[in-house]
Design a protein around this motif. Structure first.
Motif, mmCIF file in Angstrom:
data_model
loop_
_atom_site.group_PDB
_atom_site.id
_atom_site.type_symbol
_atom_site.label_atom_id
_atom_site.label_comp_id
_atom_site.label_asym_id
_atom_site.label_seq_id
_atom_site.Cartn_x
_atom_site.Cartn_y
_atom_site.Cartn_z
ATOM 1 N N ASN A 136 0.852 -1.186 0.000
ATOM 2 C CA ASN A 136 0.000 0.000 0.000
ATOM 3 C C ASN A 136 0.891 1.240 0.000
ATOM 4 O OD1 ASN A 136 -2.438 1.453 0.077
ATOM 5 N ND2 ASN A 136 -2.246 1.717 2.295
ATOM 6 N N ILE A 137 0.888 1.975 -1.094
ATOM 7 C CA ILE A 137 1.747 3.150 -1.252
ATOM 8 C C ILE A 137 0.874 4.395 -1.328
ATOM 9 C CG2 ILE A 137 3.502 4.266 -2.693
ATOM 10 C CD1 ILE A 137 4.198 1.456 -3.762
ATOM 11 N N THR A 138 1.158 5.381 -0.468
ATOM 12 C CA THR A 138 0.415 6.641 -0.462
ATOM 13 C C THR A 138 1.396 7.801 -0.569
ATOM 14 O OG1 THR A 138 0.437 6.671 1.967
ATOM 15 C CG2 THR A 138 -1.497 5.708 0.898
ATOM 16 N N GLY A 139 0.871 8.937 -1.006
ATOM 17 C CA GLY A 139 1.722 10.128 -1.097
ATOM 18 C C GLY A 139 2.597 10.179 -2.328
ATOM 19 N N HIS A 140 2.391 9.271 -3.261
ATOM 20 C CA HIS A 140 3.178 9.241 -4.494
ATOM 21 C C HIS A 140 2.333 8.567 -5.568
ATOM 22 C CE1 HIS A 140 6.394 8.365 -7.384
ATOM 23 N NE2 HIS A 140 7.145 9.241 -6.724
ATOM 24 N N ARG A 141 2.504 8.965 -6.787
ATOM 25 C CA ARG A 141 1.722 8.382 -7.864
ATOM 26 C C ARG A 141 2.050 6.905 -8.048
ATOM 27 N NH1 ARG A 141 1.326 10.366 -14.246
ATOM 28 N NH2 ARG A 141 -0.267 8.822 -14.848
ATOM 29 N N THR A 142 1.028 6.092 -8.194
ATOM 30 C CA THR A 142 1.200 4.667 -8.488
ATOM 31 C C THR A 142 0.495 4.323 -9.792
ATOM 32 O OG1 THR A 142 -0.756 4.085 -7.185
ATOM 33 C CG2 THR A 142 1.374 4.039 -6.050
ATOM 34 N N TYR A 143 0.803 3.144 -10.318
ATOM 35 C CA TYR A 143 0.277 2.735 -11.623
ATOM 36 C C TYR A 143 -0.342 1.340 -11.524
ATOM 37 C CZ TYR A 143 3.266 6.556 -13.227
ATOM 38 O OH TYR A 143 3.858 7.789 -13.401
ATOM 39 N N PRO A 144 -1.302 1.049 -12.405
ATOM 40 C CA PRO A 144 -1.903 -0.297 -12.411
ATOM 41 C C PRO A 144 -0.861 -1.354 -12.753
ATOM 42 C CG PRO A 144 -3.216 1.263 -13.701
ATOM 43 C CD PRO A 144 -1.916 1.942 -13.410
ATOM 44 N N THR A 145 -1.046 -2.532 -12.187
ATOM 45 C CA THR A 145 -0.133 -3.648 -12.456
ATOM 46 C C THR A 145 -0.929 -4.859 -12.929
ATOM 47 O OG1 THR A 145 -0.270 -4.400 -10.158
ATOM 48 C CG2 THR A 145 1.511 -2.876 -10.711
ATOM 49 N N THR A 146 -0.251 -5.757 -13.629
ATOM 50 C CA THR A 146 -0.888 -7.013 -14.062
ATOM 51 C C THR A 146 0.070 -8.160 -13.781
ATOM 52 O OG1 THR A 146 0.024 -6.838 -16.317
ATOM 53 C CG2 THR A 146 -2.151 -5.849 -15.906
ATOM 54 N N GLY A 147 -0.460 -9.381 -13.874
ATOM 55 C CA GLY A 147 0.391 -10.546 -13.662
ATOM 56 C C GLY A 147 0.684 -10.797 -12.200
ATOM 57 N N HIS A 148 1.696 -11.618 -11.976
ATOM 58 C CA HIS A 148 2.068 -12.019 -10.624
ATOM 59 C C HIS A 148 3.557 -11.803 -10.372
ATOM 60 C CE1 HIS A 148 -1.744 -14.123 -10.961
ATOM 61 N NE2 HIS A 148 -1.706 -14.409 -9.682
ATOM 62 N N LEU A 149 3.872 -11.318 -9.172
ATOM 63 C CA LEU A 149 5.228 -11.299 -8.640
ATOM 64 C C LEU A 149 5.130 -11.933 -7.252
ATOM 65 C CD1 LEU A 149 6.536 -7.752 -9.668
ATOM 66 C CD2 LEU A 149 7.420 -9.962 -10.469
ATOM 67 N N ASN A 150 5.073 -13.248 -7.232
ATOM 68 C CA ASN A 150 4.771 -13.962 -5.988
ATOM 69 C C ASN A 150 5.994 -14.213 -5.120
ATOM 70 O OD1 ASN A 150 2.217 -14.290 -7.322
ATOM 71 N ND2 ASN A 150 1.850 -16.053 -5.988
ATOM 72 N N MET A 151 5.864 -13.847 -3.847
ATOM 73 C CA MET A 151 6.853 -14.275 -2.863
ATOM 74 C C MET A 151 6.476 -15.686 -2.414
ATOM 75 S SD MET A 151 5.062 -14.267 0.217
ATOM 76 C CE MET A 151 6.316 -14.087 1.455
ATOM 77 N N THR A 152 7.457 -16.470 -2.001
ATOM 78 C CA THR A 152 7.210 -17.864 -1.652
ATOM 79 C C THR A 152 7.689 -18.149 -0.234
ATOM 80 O OG1 THR A 152 9.305 -18.393 -2.759
ATOM 81 C CG2 THR A 152 7.285 -18.735 -4.012
ATOM 82 N N THR A 153 7.111 -19.156 0.380
ATOM 83 C CA THR A 153 7.450 -19.484 1.757
ATOM 84 C C THR A 153 7.652 -20.984 1.921
ATOM 85 O OG1 THR A 153 5.132 -19.763 2.442
ATOM 86 C CG2 THR A 153 6.061 -17.544 2.600
ATOM 87 N N PHE A 213 7.770 8.932 1.356
ATOM 88 C CA PHE A 213 6.327 8.727 1.377
ATOM 89 C C PHE A 213 6.063 7.334 1.950
ATOM 90 C CE2 PHE A 213 8.105 8.051 -2.851
ATOM 91 C CZ PHE A 213 7.798 6.715 -3.104
ATOM 92 N N PRO A 214 4.866 7.102 2.513
ATOM 93 C CA PRO A 214 4.589 5.826 3.180
ATOM 94 C C PRO A 214 4.489 4.642 2.212
ATOM 95 C CG PRO A 214 3.102 7.558 3.952
ATOM 96 C CD PRO A 214 3.792 8.089 2.737
ATOM 97 N N ILE A 215 5.164 3.572 2.576
ATOM 98 C CA ILE A 215 5.061 2.300 1.863
ATOM 99 C C ILE A 215 4.793 1.237 2.919
ATOM 100 C CG2 ILE A 215 6.199 0.622 0.357
ATOM 101 C CD1 ILE A 215 8.048 2.852 -0.592
ATOM 102 N N ASP A 216 3.591 0.705 2.937
ATOM 103 C CA ASP A 216 3.217 -0.293 3.940
ATOM 104 C C ASP A 216 3.165 -1.678 3.301
ATOM 105 O OD1 ASP A 216 2.918 1.553 6.024
ATOM 106 O OD2 ASP A 216 0.892 2.056 5.363
ATOM 107 N N ILE A 217 3.793 -2.627 3.971
ATOM 108 C CA ILE A 217 3.763 -4.025 3.533
ATOM 109 C C ILE A 217 3.000 -4.811 4.581
ATOM 110 C CG2 ILE A 217 5.122 -6.061 2.935
ATOM 111 C CD1 ILE A 217 7.404 -4.200 2.141
ATOM 112 N N LEU A 258 10.612 -5.716 -6.042
ATOM 113 C CA LEU A 258 10.091 -5.697 -7.414
ATOM 114 C C LEU A 258 8.633 -5.239 -7.445
ATOM 115 C CD1 LEU A 258 11.636 -9.042 -8.720
ATOM 116 C CD2 LEU A 258 12.350 -6.716 -9.330
ATOM 117 N N GLY A 259 7.844 -5.667 -6.444
ATOM 118 C CA GLY A 259 6.455 -5.240 -6.379
ATOM 119 C C GLY A 259 6.331 -3.733 -6.189
ATOM 120 N N ILE A 260 7.159 -3.180 -5.308
ATOM 121 C CA ILE A 260 7.159 -1.724 -5.075
ATOM 122 C C ILE A 260 7.557 -0.990 -6.347
ATOM 123 C CG2 ILE A 260 8.301 0.138 -3.797
ATOM 124 C CD1 ILE A 260 8.592 -1.924 -1.460
ATOM 125 N N TYR A 261 8.623 -1.471 -6.988
ATOM 126 C CA TYR A 261 9.099 -0.847 -8.224
ATOM 127 C C TYR A 261 8.007 -0.876 -9.291
ATOM 128 C CZ TYR A 261 12.179 0.086 -12.230
ATOM 129 O OH TYR A 261 12.755 0.624 -13.352
#
Length: 364
Positions: free
Chosen positions: A51-68, A243-247, A263-266
């Motif tokens: 969740n990014i606020t205070g800065h312009r963000t853009y739509p994303t598609t596909g997956h950038l999955n973290m794994t556990t 600017f705030p970046i919440d994970i 990569l997700g933030i970028y």
């Protein structure tokens, strides 16, 4: 009783005894298996992972999955039958218990350590992503942890900014220990710090933070090696983000999601789609400079990613050989050593130039 019948009865009883022993006999092993995989571009439990606020963000598609990886708890005692089953199964891995819980580490200690590593990985992911975008991120030395029962307990706190030690300016985390160990045990050391709450308030109000001096009497180290003066803290790096970046991702620990968070933030801060709509998963620690480091349980993570639908898996270079020994069908292992490597690989993936990808092999 005929001899043949007696022999069969004895063999049966012995087999039953061995099976019972296998069920009740504990062995010093633990088990790893594929854990959940979460799209950093999407939602988890109804909330955006990023969740990014205070800065312009853009739509994303596909997956950038973290794994556990799922692991058995520190106090779980595996029996012989479970160990044998785990060794034979394709989607589990049996390892020595001390590999996951060294030096008798308890479940509580492991959870705390994983939580701290996860928090640090989030910070480094934010820094790496913003630096890649040319956005400056001011940093300073902070108290990372305070050892319970140490001289620093109650005097210094996690998040306090360390400005000076004995009047000498602190530039990097290693300076703190270097300046403290100039003393002999029992001597006093003076820290000039900005308390964590004061630092947060000063940032919010855009003012200069107020410092205070804290005097601590050093103690003697009790570990192996040369005895030295200590106060019972570890130092790290704190950051001020523009600017705030919440994970938000509950029930996950450890540092291995750093690369995928970065990569997700970028992706969210840049126009277009990094994946081109493809399903990409991956793993790897990341530091502030964007260097990707190895992780544990990579074989389980590739299985979990492919089962979820991933076609490409971003793999730390140092994990490539292990991952390539048993690659799940339909999954391409992509070798990365830095965030730049990952971005280059994603460019090839979205443009369909898969032949150009640096793939993992059994040699690395």
């Amino acid at each position: 009783m005929p001899r043949r019948t007696a022999t069969m009865l004895a063999s049966t009883l012995m087999l039953i005894a061995l099976l019972c022993a296998g069920v009740f006999l504990p062995v010093p092993y633990a088990e790893m298996s594929p854990g959940p995989t979460v799209n950093t571009l999407g939602e988890h439990d109804g909330e955006p992972v990023l969740n990014i606020t205070g800065h312009r963000t853009y739509p994303t598609t596909g997956h950038l999955n973290m794994t556990t990886v799922r692991v058995t708890s520190a106090d779980y005692r595996m029996n012989l039958v479970e160990a044998v089953y785990g060794w034979l199964a394709h989607d589990t891995k049996v390892v020595p218990h001390d590999t996951l819980y060294p030096d008798g580490q308890t479940e509580e200690q492991s959870t705390q350590e994983n939580a701290e590593e996860f928090s640090q990985s989030q910070e480094s992911a934010k820094v790496a992503a913003l630096k890649e975008l040319g956005i400056k991120v001011p940093s300073w030395v902070v108290v990372s942890t305070v050892v319970k029962g140490s001289p620093a307990e109650g005097r210094l706190h996690a998040g306090d900014v360390v400005k000076e030690v004995d009047g000498t300016a602190v530039r990097q985390p290693a300076d703190v220990a270097k300046l403290v160990t100039r003393h002999t045990p029992g001597q006093k050391v003076v820290f000039t710090v900005v308390p964590a709450k004061e630092q947060a308030a000063a940032e919010k109000q855009h003012r200069t933070a107020k410092t205070e001096k804290v005097t601590i009497t050093t103690a003697q180290s009790d570990d192996d090696g040369r005895k030295r003066a200590i106060v019972g803290i570890s130092a790290g790096t704190g950051h001020s983000f523009p600017f705030p970046i919440d994970i938000k991702l509950a029930d996950v620990g450890g540092p291995s999601a750093g690369l995928m968070f970065a990569l997700g933030i970028y992706d969210k801060l840049t126009p277009g789609s990094l994946t081109g709509g493809r399903f990409v998963a991956g793993t790897g620690t990341i530091d502030d400079s964007g260097k990707v480091g190895p992780i544990g349980g990579v074989e389980m993570k590739t299985v979990g990613a492919r089962d979820k639908g991933a076609r490409y898996f971003l793999t730390p270079a140092d994990n490539c050989a292990a991952a390539a020994k048993d690659t799940p069908a339909g999954l391409t292992l992509v070798k990365v050593g830095t965030m730049d490597d990952a971005l280059d690989a994603l460019k090839d993936i979205r443009r369909g130039r898969t032949a150009d990808l640096p793939k993992c092999t059994a040699k690395g």
